[in-house]
Design an enzyme around this catalytic site. Structure first.
Site, PDB file in Angstrom:
ATOM      1  CG  ASN A 181      -1.841  -1.139   1.314  1.00  0.00           C
ATOM      2  OD1 ASN A 181      -2.294  -1.642   0.287  1.00  0.00           O
ATOM      3  ND2 ASN A 181      -2.141  -1.591   2.512  1.00  0.00           N
ATOM      4  CG  HIS A 217      10.195   2.166   6.859  1.00  0.00           C
ATOM      5  ND1 HIS A 217      11.246   2.559   7.666  1.00  0.00           N
ATOM      6  CD2 HIS A 217      10.685   1.161   6.088  1.00  0.00           C
ATOM      7  CE1 HIS A 217      12.295   1.813   7.407  1.00  0.00           C
ATOM      8  NE2 HIS A 217      11.986   0.959   6.447  1.00  0.00           N
ATOM      9  CG  HIS A 259       5.965  -1.084   5.059  1.00  0.00           C
ATOM     10  ND1 HIS A 259       5.667   0.269   5.063  1.00  0.00           N
ATOM     11  CD2 HIS A 259       4.840  -1.706   5.528  1.00  0.00           C
ATOM     12  CE1 HIS A 259       4.438   0.451   5.508  1.00  0.00           C
ATOM     13  NE2 HIS A 259       3.908  -0.733   5.792  1.00  0.00           N
ATOM     14  CD  GLN A 302       0.674  -4.803   5.803  1.00  0.00           C
ATOM     15  OE1 GLN A 302       0.167  -5.476   6.700  1.00  0.00           O
ATOM     16  NE2 GLN A 302       0.117  -3.681   5.350  1.00  0.00           N
TER      17      GLN A 302
END
Length: 342
Positions: A151, A162, A164, A166
């Site tokens: 996202n 940050h 990243h 998932q």
């Protein structure tokens, strides 16, 4: 000192649709847009006791606010969805333990950015992590499907800047994939035929030796691109080294081109659809569905009555025009980075 992990959430069945809803109330307390010096995904310091104790290239760890897990299937436990057939049954007031895993994949130790802002080398490392974790999570008891995603942007609901993504490991096959299963059962050879159809269209935006990207014929979102491998691979774990090498280049370029469609970065959801762990491994193909609600430089598409309540989509932009916008963004990115435009 970090707070202890919450107990595994509970799933409740929506008897009107058969869908399972994870009720993970502990997620209400997760970090929300903290300052850089309190970034929970940055390397730990004396002032910031983050998840990760030291500097890193790419890091993967269990989410401290999981929607599923950390408990796994226990066949002797009646509340554990150890059998997919049990979840397919329908009844009022049914609940099960939301077993599974939710992992965080940190693309970089830096406190801002996204997958597209990484180097090709680091992007390749992230892809290797996706492949490794897909294989490991698929082997856990009760896991039915593994879903890597990113996202990006506050308009999507991001709570950490940050860089990243998932990975969710579900105890069921997701509703979207169940509809895909119905399609591949009704249309044998769906993915090869679909790829041939799209590659012959004016909606192609990138074409490589192993992967191609296009705006789909029936795109739902104002900005939507699918990135598909040329051969049948069910998930990241099944991709070859050559496919991963090219993906690191093409996927990074696609995201950077999307950011050049307008003058400011584009919010998006990058959803990597993989085949379920135990079924349809030979006919459901790994593919990216990259979507953004951005319908103009200063406008977003909101899911209102028809889409949100009925699941009946209305597209505000023709897919062919979207492809033109994305190709133009890719050309601007190539020009800015000094790459050839041919």
């Amino acid at each position: 000192m970090l707070d202890p992990r919450p107990d595994t959430a509970t799933m409740r069945q929506d008897v009107l649709t058969g869908d399972w809803i994870s009720v993970a109330a502990a997620r209400q307390n997760r970090a929300f847009l903290p300052p850089d010096d309190q970034d929970p995904l940055a390397p730990a310091s004396a002032a910031n006791p983050s998840e990760i104790p030291s500097n890193y290239d790419v890091a993967v760890f269990e989410n401290r606010s999981p929607s599923f897990g950390p408990a796994l299937a226990e066949p002797e436990d009646a509340s554990s969805p150890a059998r997919l057939s049990d979840l397919a049954e329908l009844g009022i007031g049914r609940s099960r333990t939301a077993i599974g895993r939710c992992e965080v994949v940190c693309f970089s130790p830096e406190s801002s950015g996204s997958f597209g802002s990484q180097t090709v080398s680091r992007a390749r490392t992230v892809i290797e992590a996706w492949a490794d974790r897909t294989a490991a999570l698929s082997a856990l008891p009760g896991i039915q499907q593994v879903f890597p995603f990113e996202n990006r942007g506050e308009a999507i609901g991001v709570t950490l800047h940050h860089p990243h993504g998932q990975i969710y490991a579900y105890p069921f096959i997701t509703p979207r994939t169940l509809r895909l299963i119905d399609s591949v059962e009704r249309m044998p050879g769906l993915f090869p035929d679909l790829l041939a159809f799209e590659l012959a269209s004016e909606r192609v935006v990138l074409r490589g030796e192993h992967w191609s990207a296009f705006v789909p014929f029936a795109a739902r979102w104002p900005l939507e691109v699918h990135l598909v491998p040329h051969r049948q691979v069910p998930d990241f774990a099944a991709t070859s080294g050559q496919e991963r090498d090219e993906l690191a280049v093409l996927y990074r370029l696609l995201l950077r081109g999307l950011d050049r469609v307008y003058d400011t970065p584009t919010p998006y959801i990058a959803a990597w659809h993989q085949a379920p762990v135990n079924v349809h491994r030979d006919d459901i193909r790994l593919h990216l569905q990259l979507t953004s609600p951005r319908r103009a430089a200063d406008k977003l598409k909101y899911l209102a009555g028809s889409e949100a309540a009925m699941g009946a989509w209305v597209s505000d932009v023709t897919p062919e025009h979207t492809a033109e916008l994305i190709r133009a963004g890719l050309e601007r990115e190539r020009a800015a980075s000094g790459e050839r435009t041919s």
